[in-house]
Design a protein around this motif. Structure first.
Motif, PDB file in Angstrom:
ATOM      1  N   PHE A  98      45.783  40.126  42.739  1.00 27.53           N
ATOM      2  CA  PHE A  98      44.253  40.898  42.876  1.00 27.53           C
ATOM      3  C   PHE A  98      43.490  39.851  42.232  1.00 27.53           C
ATOM      4  O   PHE A  98      43.886  39.014  41.371  1.00 27.53           O
ATOM      5  CB  PHE A  98      44.425  42.136  42.059  1.00 27.53           C
ATOM      6  N   ARG A  99      42.419  39.555  42.835  1.00 24.14           N
ATOM      7  CA  ARG A  99      41.454  38.402  42.302  1.00 24.14           C
ATOM      8  C   ARG A  99      40.220  39.088  41.600  1.00 24.14           C
ATOM      9  O   ARG A  99      39.295  39.513  42.175  1.00 24.14           O
ATOM     10  CB  ARG A  99      40.809  37.552  43.340  1.00 24.14           C
ATOM     11  N   PRO A 100      40.360  39.152  40.264  1.00 23.55           N
ATOM     12  CA  PRO A 100      39.353  39.821  39.312  1.00 23.55           C
ATOM     13  C   PRO A 100      37.764  39.038  39.535  1.00 23.55           C
ATOM     14  O   PRO A 100      36.963  39.493  39.167  1.00 23.55           O
ATOM     15  CB  PRO A 100      39.819  40.067  38.230  1.00 23.55           C
ATOM     16  N   GLY A 101      38.082  37.891  39.631  1.00 31.45           N
ATOM     17  CA  GLY A 101      36.878  36.907  39.763  1.00 31.45           C
ATOM     18  C   GLY A 101      37.379  35.503  40.367  1.00 31.45           C
ATOM     19  O   GLY A 101      38.415  35.152  40.671  1.00 31.45           O
ATOM     20  N   PRO A 102      36.352  34.717  40.415  1.00 32.02           N
ATOM     21  CA  PRO A 102      36.578  33.415  41.081  1.00 32.02           C
ATOM     22  C   PRO A 102      37.403  32.675  40.356  1.00 32.02           C
ATOM     23  O   PRO A 102      37.202  32.547  38.707  1.00 32.02           O
ATOM     24  CB  PRO A 102      35.248  32.824  41.134  1.00 32.02           C
ATOM     25  N   GLY A 103      38.513  31.951  40.538  1.00 32.43           N
ATOM     26  CA  GLY A 103      39.295  31.080  39.679  1.00 32.43           C
ATOM     27  C   GLY A 103      40.340  31.855  39.057  1.00 32.43           C
ATOM     28  O   GLY A 103      41.003  31.330  38.149  1.00 32.43           O
ATOM     29  N   VAL A 104      40.594  33.278  39.262  1.00 29.54           N
ATOM     30  CA  VAL A 104      41.417  34.007  38.432  1.00 29.54           C
ATOM     31  C   VAL A 104      42.322  34.886  39.422  1.00 29.54           C
ATOM     32  O   VAL A 104      41.816  35.529  40.414  1.00 29.54           O
ATOM     33  CB  VAL A 104      40.731  34.873  37.556  1.00 29.54           C
ATOM     34  N   VAL A 105      43.709  35.002  39.254  1.00 31.17           N
ATOM     35  CA  VAL A 105      44.395  35.652  39.936  1.00 31.17           C
ATOM     36  C   VAL A 105      45.326  36.499  39.164  1.00 31.17           C
ATOM     37  O   VAL A 105      46.105  35.966  38.114  1.00 31.17           O
ATOM     38  CB  VAL A 105      45.437  34.936  40.961  1.00 31.17           C
ATOM     39  N   GLU A 106      45.477  37.989  39.239  1.00 33.33           N
ATOM     40  CA  GLU A 106      46.485  38.611  38.392  1.00 33.33           C
ATOM     41  C   GLU A 106      47.631  38.994  39.456  1.00 33.33           C
ATOM     42  O   GLU A 106      47.081  39.659  40.416  1.00 33.33           O
ATOM     43  CB  GLU A 106      45.881  39.832  37.672  1.00 33.33           C
ATOM     44  N   ALA A 107      48.775  39.084  39.250  1.00 33.08           N
ATOM     45  CA  ALA A 107      49.731  38.955  40.231  1.00 33.08           C
ATOM     46  C   ALA A 107      50.920  40.075  39.559  1.00 33.08           C
ATOM     47  O   ALA A 107      51.033  39.879  38.353  1.00 33.08           O
ATOM     48  CB  ALA A 107      50.437  38.018  40.546  1.00 33.08           C
ATOM     49  N   ALA A 121      54.528  40.702  35.407  1.00 31.38           N
ATOM     50  CA  ALA A 121      53.323  40.607  35.717  1.00 31.38           C
ATOM     51  C   ALA A 121      52.781  39.376  35.077  1.00 31.38           C
ATOM     52  O   ALA A 121      53.347  38.821  34.110  1.00 31.38           O
ATOM     53  CB  ALA A 121      52.462  41.828  35.137  1.00 31.38           C
ATOM     54  N   PHE A 122      51.802  38.381  35.729  1.00 29.72           N
ATOM     55  CA  PHE A 122      51.157  37.407  35.237  1.00 29.72           C
ATOM     56  C   PHE A 122      49.768  37.248  35.568  1.00 29.72           C
ATOM     57  O   PHE A 122      49.573  37.663  36.686  1.00 29.72           O
ATOM     58  CB  PHE A 122      52.085  36.389  35.491  1.00 29.72           C
ATOM     59  N   ARG A 123      49.036  36.154  35.076  1.00 25.96           N
ATOM     60  CA  ARG A 123      47.839  35.870  35.302  1.00 25.96           C
ATOM     61  C   ARG A 123      47.507  34.323  35.637  1.00 25.96           C
ATOM     62  O   ARG A 123      48.419  33.478  34.742  1.00 25.96           O
ATOM     63  CB  ARG A 123      46.928  36.286  34.188  1.00 25.96           C
ATOM     64  N   LEU A 124      47.117  33.899  36.364  1.00 26.02           N
ATOM     65  CA  LEU A 124      46.668  32.706  36.759  1.00 26.02           C
ATOM     66  C   LEU A 124      45.189  32.338  36.674  1.00 26.02           C
ATOM     67  O   LEU A 124      44.454  33.172  37.113  1.00 26.02           O
ATOM     68  CB  LEU A 124      47.124  32.171  38.282  1.00 26.02           C
ATOM     69  N   GLU A 125      44.958  31.063  36.127  1.00 25.54           N
ATOM     70  CA  GLU A 125      43.573  30.636  35.964  1.00 25.54           C
ATOM     71  C   GLU A 125      43.644  29.201  36.735  1.00 25.54           C
ATOM     72  O   GLU A 125      44.413  28.265  36.677  1.00 25.54           O
ATOM     73  CB  GLU A 125      43.250  30.514  34.682  1.00 25.54           C
ATOM     74  N   GLN A 126      42.661  29.201  37.424  1.00 22.08           N
ATOM     75  CA  GLN A 126      42.245  27.687  37.990  1.00 22.08           C
ATOM     76  C   GLN A 126      41.317  27.042  37.087  1.00 22.08           C
ATOM     77  O   GLN A 126      40.181  27.420  36.764  1.00 22.08           O
ATOM     78  CB  GLN A 126      41.683  27.996  39.532  1.00 22.08           C
ATOM     79  N   GLY A 127      41.851  25.681  37.040  1.00 19.98           N
ATOM     80  CA  GLY A 127      41.260  24.679  36.049  1.00 19.98           C
ATOM     81  C   GLY A 127      40.063  24.032  36.789  1.00 19.98           C
ATOM     82  O   GLY A 127      40.010  24.230  38.009  1.00 19.98           O
ATOM     83  N   ALA A 128      39.435  23.192  36.299  1.00 20.20           N
ATOM     84  CA  ALA A 128      38.203  22.498  37.007  1.00 20.20           C
ATOM     85  C   ALA A 128      38.824  21.536  37.709  1.00 20.20           C
ATOM     86  O   ALA A 128      38.264  20.687  38.613  1.00 20.20           O
ATOM     87  CB  ALA A 128      37.229  21.738  35.868  1.00 20.20           C
ATOM     88  N   ASP A 129      40.318  20.933  37.627  1.00 23.45           N
ATOM     89  CA  ASP A 129      40.871  20.102  38.555  1.00 23.45           C
ATOM     90  C   ASP A 129      41.477  20.840  39.685  1.00 23.45           C
ATOM     91  O   ASP A 129      42.038  20.186  40.505  1.00 23.45           O
ATOM     92  CB  ASP A 129      41.897  19.348  37.935  1.00 23.45           C
ATOM     93  N   LEU A 130      40.982  22.180  39.772  1.00 23.16           N
ATOM     94  CA  LEU A 130      41.479  22.919  40.764  1.00 23.16           C
ATOM     95  C   LEU A 130      43.065  23.389  40.902  1.00 23.16           C
ATOM     96  O   LEU A 130      43.382  23.855  41.921  1.00 23.16           O
ATOM     97  CB  LEU A 130      41.026  22.371  42.463  1.00 23.16           C
ATOM     98  N   ARG A 131      43.675  23.036  40.031  1.00 26.46           N
ATOM     99  CA  ARG A 131      45.088  23.379  39.711  1.00 26.46           C
ATOM    100  C   ARG A 131      45.234  24.766  39.028  1.00 26.46           C
ATOM    101  O   ARG A 131      44.558  25.026  38.221  1.00 26.46           O
ATOM    102  CB  ARG A 131      45.773  22.370  39.051  1.00 26.46           C
TER     103      ARG A 131
END
Length: 162
Positions: A98-107, A121-131
């Motif tokens: 699920f994408r609760p907002g830009p640059g954030v993924v909850e899986a 369950a885990f949460r991913l965040e996209q950094g300024a370097d797009l990683r």
């Protein structure tokens, strides 16, 4: 232009034949480009976390791929190898996101090893370097910080202390 050749207006503007409007594909139009067979970030991190939490990879393998408290959570969870089962390697059965907002993924992923199935369950965040980096991890409903037992435990009745 050579004589005998003609270029139609549709060929010059690269529109399909019969299309009369002048709109073209603009930035952000349509679906994002994805290579066939490319792995989505949540699928990739589900596999990485499975490898660490089953003991197949060391925790420090995730050092550059975590932010915030996620690395400390992995350090607390990994020694118990919560995804390991005797005789079988764990596999990721399903991984949803699920994408609760830009640059954030909850899986959430289901991990199977033999007849045992665990939830992760885990949460991913996209950094300024797009990683993408892992920002939080939970296994089977227990947060890594709560796995220590009485740490941070709160009594239901504060009057019981007196």
């Amino acid at each position: 232009m050579r004589s005998g050749t003609s270029v139609t207006s549709a060929a010059r503007t690269r529109r399909p034949p019969g299309r009369g409007d002048r709109r073209g594909p603009g930035p952000g139009s349509g679906r994002p480009l994805r290579r066939p067979g490319a792995t989505q970030p949540h699928e990739l991190f589900a596999e990485r976390l499975r490898a660490v939490l089953s003991g197949r990879r060391p925790v420090h393998w995730m050092l550059g791929q975590t932010v915030g408290v996620a690395y400390e959570q992995l350090v607390r969870l990994a020694p118990g190898t919560p995804l390991r089962a005797r005789g079988t390697d764990p596999v990721v059965r399903a991984c949803r996101y699920f994408r609760p907002g830009p640059g954030v993924v909850e899986a959430a992923a289901s991990i199977a090893a033999g007849d045992q199935v665990r939830a992760m369950a885990f949460r991913l965040e996209q950094g300024a370097d797009l990683r993408w980096r892992c920002a939080a991890v939970e296994i089977g409903g227990d947060r890594a910080g709560a796995a220590g037992g009485a740490e941070g435990a709160v009594d239901a009745d504060p009057a019981a202390e007196s």
